[in-house]
Design an enzyme around this catalytic site. Structure first.
Site, PDB file in Angstrom:
ATOM      1  N   LYS A   6       0.815  -1.211   0.000  1.00  0.00           N
ATOM      2  CA  LYS A   6       0.000   0.000   0.000  1.00  0.00           C
ATOM      3  C   LYS A   6       0.860   1.277   0.000  1.00  0.00           C
ATOM      4  O   LYS A   6       2.079   1.211   0.200  1.00  0.00           O
ATOM      5  CB  LYS A   6      -0.928  -0.027   1.222  1.00  0.00           C
ATOM      6  CG  LYS A   6      -1.982  -1.152   1.208  1.00  0.00           C
ATOM      7  CD  LYS A   6      -2.843  -1.025   2.468  1.00  0.00           C
ATOM      8  CE  LYS A   6      -3.865  -2.112   2.623  1.00  0.00           C
ATOM      9  NZ  LYS A   6      -4.608  -1.962   3.900  1.00  0.00           N
ATOM     10  N   TYR A  53     -12.567  -2.325  -2.535  1.00  0.00           N
ATOM     11  CA  TYR A  53     -13.023  -2.311  -1.141  1.00  0.00           C
ATOM     12  C   TYR A  53     -14.550  -2.249  -1.031  1.00  0.00           C
ATOM     13  O   TYR A  53     -15.086  -1.824   0.000  1.00  0.00           O
ATOM     14  CB  TYR A  53     -12.391  -1.132  -0.391  1.00  0.00           C
ATOM     15  CG  TYR A  53     -10.960  -1.391   0.044  1.00  0.00           C
ATOM     16  CD1 TYR A  53     -10.622  -2.514   0.816  1.00  0.00           C
ATOM     17  CD2 TYR A  53      -9.932  -0.508  -0.286  1.00  0.00           C
ATOM     18  CE1 TYR A  53      -9.318  -2.743   1.230  1.00  0.00           C
ATOM     19  CE2 TYR A  53      -8.618  -0.738   0.122  1.00  0.00           C
ATOM     20  CZ  TYR A  53      -8.326  -1.860   0.878  1.00  0.00           C
ATOM     21  OH  TYR A  53      -7.028  -2.084   1.297  1.00  0.00           O
ATOM     22  N   ASN A  81      -1.707   0.264   7.586  1.00  0.00           N
ATOM     23  CA  ASN A  81      -1.220  -1.087   7.904  1.00  0.00           C
ATOM     24  C   ASN A  81      -0.461  -1.777   6.764  1.00  0.00           C
ATOM     25  O   ASN A  81      -0.298  -2.987   6.757  1.00  0.00           O
ATOM     26  CB  ASN A  81      -2.351  -1.952   8.462  1.00  0.00           C
ATOM     27  CG  ASN A  81      -3.483  -2.176   7.468  1.00  0.00           C
ATOM     28  OD1 ASN A  81      -3.393  -1.763   6.314  1.00  0.00           O
ATOM     29  ND2 ASN A  81      -4.527  -2.852   7.904  1.00  0.00           N
ATOM     30  N   HIS A 133      -2.047  -5.433   1.807  1.00  0.00           N
ATOM     31  CA  HIS A 133      -3.340  -6.096   1.620  1.00  0.00           C
ATOM     32  C   HIS A 133      -3.093  -7.510   1.114  1.00  0.00           C
ATOM     33  O   HIS A 133      -2.214  -7.730   0.284  1.00  0.00           O
ATOM     34  CB  HIS A 133      -4.194  -5.354   0.588  1.00  0.00           C
ATOM     35  CG  HIS A 133      -5.404  -6.132   0.151  1.00  0.00           C
ATOM     36  ND1 HIS A 133      -6.598  -6.072   0.825  1.00  0.00           N
ATOM     37  CD2 HIS A 133      -5.578  -7.039  -0.859  1.00  0.00           C
ATOM     38  CE1 HIS A 133      -7.469  -6.889   0.235  1.00  0.00           C
ATOM     39  NE2 HIS A 133      -6.874  -7.489  -0.786  1.00  0.00           N
ATOM     40  N   GLU A 172     -10.356 -10.536  -6.783  1.00  0.00           N
ATOM     41  CA  GLU A 172      -9.368  -9.457  -6.684  1.00  0.00           C
ATOM     42  C   GLU A 172      -8.283  -9.589  -7.757  1.00  0.00           C
ATOM     43  O   GLU A 172      -7.856  -8.589  -8.331  1.00  0.00           O
ATOM     44  CB  GLU A 172      -8.734  -9.456  -5.289  1.00  0.00           C
ATOM     45  CG  GLU A 172      -9.726  -9.033  -4.203  1.00  0.00           C
ATOM     46  CD  GLU A 172      -9.144  -9.082  -2.794  1.00  0.00           C
ATOM     47  OE1 GLU A 172      -9.859  -8.690  -1.860  1.00  0.00           O
ATOM     48  OE2 GLU A 172      -7.983  -9.523  -2.636  1.00  0.00           O
TER      49      GLU A 172
HETATM   50  P1  DAT Z   1      -7.561  -6.610   5.971  1.00  0.00           P
HETATM   51  O1  DAT Z   1      -6.824  -5.504   5.251  1.00  0.00           O
HETATM   52  O2  DAT Z   1      -6.732  -7.201   7.070  1.00  0.00           O
HETATM   53  O3  DAT Z   1      -8.124  -7.653   5.042  1.00  0.00           O
HETATM   54  P2  DAT Z   1     -10.299  -5.647   6.225  1.00  0.00           P
HETATM   55  O4  DAT Z   1     -10.563  -6.291   4.901  1.00  0.00           O
HETATM   56  O5  DAT Z   1     -11.219  -5.976   7.343  1.00  0.00           O
HETATM   57  O6  DAT Z   1      -8.808  -5.945   6.714  1.00  0.00           O
HETATM   58  O7  DAT Z   1     -10.311  -4.070   6.044  1.00  0.00           O
HETATM   59  C1  DAT Z   1      -9.695  -3.459   4.928  1.00  0.00           C
HETATM   60  C2  DAT Z   1      -8.907  -2.267   5.409  1.00  0.00           C
HETATM   61  O8  DAT Z   1      -9.793  -1.304   5.957  1.00  0.00           O
HETATM   62  C3  DAT Z   1      -7.916  -2.581   6.535  1.00  0.00           C
HETATM   63  O9  DAT Z   1      -6.668  -3.022   6.035  1.00  0.00           O
HETATM   64  C4  DAT Z   1      -7.816  -1.288   7.234  1.00  0.00           C
HETATM   65  C5  DAT Z   1      -9.201  -0.681   7.083  1.00  0.00           C
HETATM   66  N1  DAT Z   1     -10.027  -0.973   8.260  1.00  0.00           N
HETATM   67  C6  DAT Z   1     -10.675  -2.128   8.561  1.00  0.00           C
HETATM   68  N2  DAT Z   1     -11.329  -2.050   9.716  1.00  0.00           N
HETATM   69  C7  DAT Z   1     -11.124  -0.799  10.161  1.00  0.00           C
HETATM   70  C8  DAT Z   1     -11.527  -0.075  11.317  1.00  0.00           C
HETATM   71  N3  DAT Z   1     -12.299  -0.633  12.252  1.00  0.00           N
HETATM   72  N4  DAT Z   1     -11.106   1.213  11.457  1.00  0.00           N
HETATM   73  C9  DAT Z   1     -10.325   1.786  10.522  1.00  0.00           C
HETATM   74  N5  DAT Z   1      -9.886   1.173   9.400  1.00  0.00           N
HETATM   75  C10 DAT Z   1     -10.281  -0.101   9.236  1.00  0.00           C
HETATM   76 MG    MG Z   2      -9.645  -7.668   3.686  1.00  0.00          MG
END
Ligand code: DAT
Ligand code: MG
Length: 149
Positions: free
Chosen positions: A9, A49, A112, A115, A126
């Site tokens: 990212k 997303y 973070n 992805h 994806e």
């Molecule tokens: P991942 O990236 O581990 O698959 P995810 O698909 O649940 O996690 O969410 C996509 C991204 O969205 C994640 O990398 C960071 C952001 N995100 C997820 N939950 C969040 C939250 N509660 N607050 C802020 N950002 C969040």
């Molecule tokens: Mg995810």
């Protein structure tokens, strides 16, 4: 064999962590089968997303992922989806296990670094979102017999 979509990212690109992150997956033994650097459009970000649309963090997430270039890859290997997710660490770096990418280099959920697809169906969706079939290479790696039994 499984394939998974992996993204370095904008924060990781800006911080000079591209090589470090690729190295971790490469050393693990996974095989890189596609890679490109792109600047994600807002439309692509919203599609990628889409599952998070309507959540409070959705708009900041789209702004973040489109804010600078990213490196998009497809990695291949047995259980590649789970192995990549475990190498990344938990979504919130504060909860990520030591030794994972997110624990070693990140502090906050909104920055973070990486992805990875979270399941076989999302991996297919994806990968098709970011790559054409011609951009994904099937190749023989001479070290495979020392990595795969
Ligand atoms: P991942 O990236 O581990 O698959 P995810 O698909 O649940 O996690 O969410 C996509 C991204 O969205 C994640 O990398 C960071 C952001 N995100 C997820 N939950 C969040 C939250 N509660 N607050 C802020 N950002 C969040
Ligand atoms: Mg995810």
């Amino acid at each position: 064999m499984e394939r998974t979509l992996f993204i370095i990212k904008p924060d990781a690109v800006q911080r000079g962590l591209i090589g470090e992150i690729i190295t971790r997956l490469e050393r693990r033994g996974l095989r890189l089968v596609a890679m490109k650097m792109i600047r994600m459009s807002e439309e692509l970000a919203r599609r990628h997303y889409a599952i998070h649309e309507g959540k409070p963090f959705f708009e900041p997430l789209v702004a973040y992922i489109t804010s600078a270039p990213v490196v998009v890859m497809v990695w291949e290997g047995p259980k590649a989806i789970e192995i990549v997710r475990r190498t990344m660490g938990a979504t919130n770096p504060a909860e990520a296990a030591p030794g994972t990418i997110r624990a070693d280099y990140a502090l906050e959920i909104g920055r973070n670094l990486v992805h990875g697809s979270d399941g076989p169906q999302t991996a297919v969706t994806e990968i098709n979102l970011f790559f054409t079939p011609e951009e994904i290479l099937s190749w023989e790696r001479d070290t495979d017999r020392w990595i795969l039994e």
